[in-house]
Design a protein around this motif. Structure first.
Motif, PDB file in Angstrom:
ATOM      1  N   SER A 276      25.042 -57.396  14.648  1.00 46.99           N
ATOM      2  CA  SER A 276      25.556 -57.074  13.075  1.00 46.99           C
ATOM      3  C   SER A 276      27.042 -57.327  13.241  1.00 46.99           C
ATOM      4  O   SER A 276      27.428 -57.248  11.641  1.00 46.99           O
ATOM      5  CB  SER A 276      25.592 -55.401  13.223  1.00 46.99           C
ATOM      6  OG  SER A 276      26.119 -54.792  14.347  1.00 46.99           O
ATOM      7  N   GLY A 277      27.597 -57.684  14.076  1.00 46.92           N
ATOM      8  CA  GLY A 277      28.952 -58.453  13.991  1.00 46.92           C
ATOM      9  C   GLY A 277      29.155 -59.718  13.097  1.00 46.92           C
ATOM     10  O   GLY A 277      30.194 -60.152  12.686  1.00 46.92           O
ATOM     11  N   ILE A 278      27.744 -60.239  12.906  1.00 50.59           N
ATOM     12  CA  ILE A 278      27.802 -61.377  11.658  1.00 50.59           C
ATOM     13  C   ILE A 278      26.728 -61.259  10.520  1.00 50.59           C
ATOM     14  O   ILE A 278      26.781 -61.745   9.570  1.00 50.59           O
ATOM     15  CB  ILE A 278      27.498 -62.633  12.670  1.00 50.59           C
ATOM     16  CG1 ILE A 278      27.376 -64.007  11.732  1.00 50.59           C
ATOM     17  CG2 ILE A 278      26.069 -62.799  13.328  1.00 50.59           C
ATOM     18  CD1 ILE A 278      28.585 -63.824  10.728  1.00 50.59           C
ATOM     19  N   GLU A 279      25.900 -60.350  11.142  1.00 45.14           N
ATOM     20  CA  GLU A 279      24.922 -59.948  10.189  1.00 45.14           C
ATOM     21  C   GLU A 279      25.415 -59.265   8.973  1.00 45.14           C
ATOM     22  O   GLU A 279      25.050 -59.697   7.870  1.00 45.14           O
ATOM     23  CB  GLU A 279      24.015 -59.047  10.579  1.00 45.14           C
ATOM     24  CG  GLU A 279      22.861 -59.649  11.700  1.00 45.14           C
ATOM     25  CD  GLU A 279      21.848 -58.393  12.365  1.00 45.14           C
ATOM     26  OE1 GLU A 279      21.025 -57.999  11.607  1.00 45.14           O
ATOM     27  OE2 GLU A 279      21.925 -58.375  13.678  1.00 45.14           O
ATOM     28  N   PHE A 280      26.281 -58.375   9.147  1.00 45.56           N
ATOM     29  CA  PHE A 280      27.070 -57.624   7.982  1.00 45.56           C
ATOM     30  C   PHE A 280      28.065 -58.426   7.095  1.00 45.56           C
ATOM     31  O   PHE A 280      27.933 -58.559   5.957  1.00 45.56           O
ATOM     32  CB  PHE A 280      27.887 -56.369   8.912  1.00 45.56           C
ATOM     33  CG  PHE A 280      28.722 -55.572   7.670  1.00 45.56           C
ATOM     34  CD1 PHE A 280      28.104 -55.062   6.642  1.00 45.56           C
ATOM     35  CD2 PHE A 280      30.130 -55.810   7.981  1.00 45.56           C
ATOM     36  CE1 PHE A 280      29.294 -54.297   5.715  1.00 45.56           C
ATOM     37  CE2 PHE A 280      30.969 -55.037   6.954  1.00 45.56           C
ATOM     38  CZ  PHE A 280      30.550 -54.519   5.999  1.00 45.56           C
ATOM     39  N   PRO A 281      29.003 -59.240   7.926  1.00 44.87           N
ATOM     40  CA  PRO A 281      29.829 -60.148   7.034  1.00 44.87           C
ATOM     41  C   PRO A 281      29.224 -61.038   6.337  1.00 44.87           C
ATOM     42  O   PRO A 281      29.677 -61.472   5.354  1.00 44.87           O
ATOM     43  CB  PRO A 281      30.735 -60.267   8.285  1.00 44.87           C
ATOM     44  CG  PRO A 281      30.257 -60.297   9.439  1.00 44.87           C
ATOM     45  CD  PRO A 281      29.110 -59.201   9.251  1.00 44.87           C
ATOM     46  N   ALA A 282      27.903 -61.599   6.982  1.00 49.31           N
ATOM     47  CA  ALA A 282      27.274 -62.597   6.193  1.00 49.31           C
ATOM     48  C   ALA A 282      27.015 -62.351   4.716  1.00 49.31           C
ATOM     49  O   ALA A 282      26.722 -63.228   3.754  1.00 49.31           O
ATOM     50  CB  ALA A 282      26.045 -63.021   6.806  1.00 49.31           C
TER      51      ALA A 282
END
Length: 355
Positions: A276-282
């Motif tokens: 989620s540390g990249i899923e969210f900011p994407a």
């Protein structure tokens, strides 16, 4: 062609176009290629598919297979220059340049074949869906896998998590500066893991942004050594049941709210950006990364899929096939590759305020 012929194929073998066409004409996929068969994925020699008269029908059939479909192209040739090969290549879940790359991917798929198959099937189904219904489908698949044997085995092997020391201040700091809202993930001691407290804080502030049109720009960064290592492991397995977890995610996935205001939001990431540390900011309209940032999607290896919106947000940045390769392989990628793929929009140094 007999069922026995299908079963004797080794994982390293590739099907040629003639065999693929024969299966398609038979009207069903062999049981041997499924999470419960001898082979966890179907590997196809793409160069041999050129000239197939029934290519369009084959592509429709391929999308119904209950396994990942890996296409192997000849890296020495102009990639998929011919019509039939290009059509079938586009229908594959993953395309690689050599048989060895397919074998490496197969070894990963075979560890959690149900999660792997669920992952690629979800990407097929949601590729052209609007964001909202695609997120709902992602959550439903995630909930299904939460009740599965692969996730249960991973959870049983998870080391006991030590209590996290309480940190001062809100989980997400917010500071208004004129028409700019500056946000900072503020749990550096826990590597900004996406705990329920952080999730709820992000949703609250993003709802405010959606309601307040005077906020023209939102900047999101993080304190500490990394942007976020993803879901808080101490909270894994705490959902009362997978069905309730699905409904909770319909209400409480921060990425859903970020997508609503994406055109006003810029995110800068640094260090590790996992799950989620990249899923969210994407979901952000503009995503920049520190030169030393790195990214990973480990969920299939846990018997799950990316479940914080990544099957939607990341797919819309880098495409279904690249996301399938990345999630199935579990590999880390660096900022340079992320920029090349379009996962991030810019590489720049991290502001000192994050440290």
């Amino acid at each position: 062609m007999s069922q026995t012929h299908f079963c004797i194929l080794r994982p390293a073998d590739m099907l040629d176009g003639a065999a693929l066409s024969a299966w398609c004409r038979a009207g069903s996929a062999p049981q041997a290629f499924s999470p419960w068969g001898d082979h966890a994925a179907l590997v196809l020699d793409l160069a041999s598919t050129q000239g197939l008269a029934d290519a369009a029908h084959i592509t429709r059939w391929m999308k119904t297979l209950v396994c990942p479909v890996i296409g192997v192209r000849d890296s020495a040739r102009s990639h998929c220059a011919q019509t039939e090969e290009a059509l079938i290549s586009a229908a594959c879940d993953v395309v690689v340049d050599e048989p060895e790359a397919a074998d490496r991917l197969l070894r990963q798929i075979e560890r959690n074949p149900v999660a792997a198959t669920s992952f690629v099937d979800l990407l097929r189904v949601t590729e052209h869906m609007p964001i909202e219904p695609a997120l709902n489908v992602e959550s439903a698949v995630y909930a299904t896998l939460q009740g599965g044997a692969e996730y249960a085995a991973w959870l049983a092997g998870l080391p006991e998590q030590k209590p996290v020391e309480a940190e001062a201040g809100p989980a997400v700091q917010a500071e208004r500066d004129g028409d700019m809202l500056r946000l900072m993930l503020n749990r550096p001691g826990n590597r900004n893991a996406m705990s329920m407290a952080m999730r709820d804080a992000l949703i609250e502030v993003l709802r405010l942004v959606e309601a307040d049109s005077s906020i023209a720009r939102v900047s999101l960064q993080a304190r500490g050594s990394c942007f976020s290592t993803g879901g808080d492991l101490s909270e894994f397995g705490r959902v009362p049941d997978s069905a309730s977890g699905h409904l909770i995610r319909l209400l409480a996935v921060p990425g859903r709210f970020l997508a609503h205001v994406a055109d006003r939001v810029e995110v800068h990431v640094h260090g590790g950006c996992i799950g989620s540390g990249i899923e969210f900011p994407a979901f952000a309209g503009h995503l920049s990364a520190d030169p030393k940032a790195w990214f990973q999607l480990p969920e299939v290896g846990m018997g799950l899929i990316p479940g914080a919106g990544g099957c939607v947000s990341i797919a819309r940045r880098i495409g279904r096939q690249r996301l399938a390769w990345w999630g199935l392989s579990g590999k880390k990628i660096r900022a340079e590759r992320a920029l090349e793929w379009g996962l991030v929009d810019e590489i720049r140094s991290a502001p000192t305020s994050q440290l």
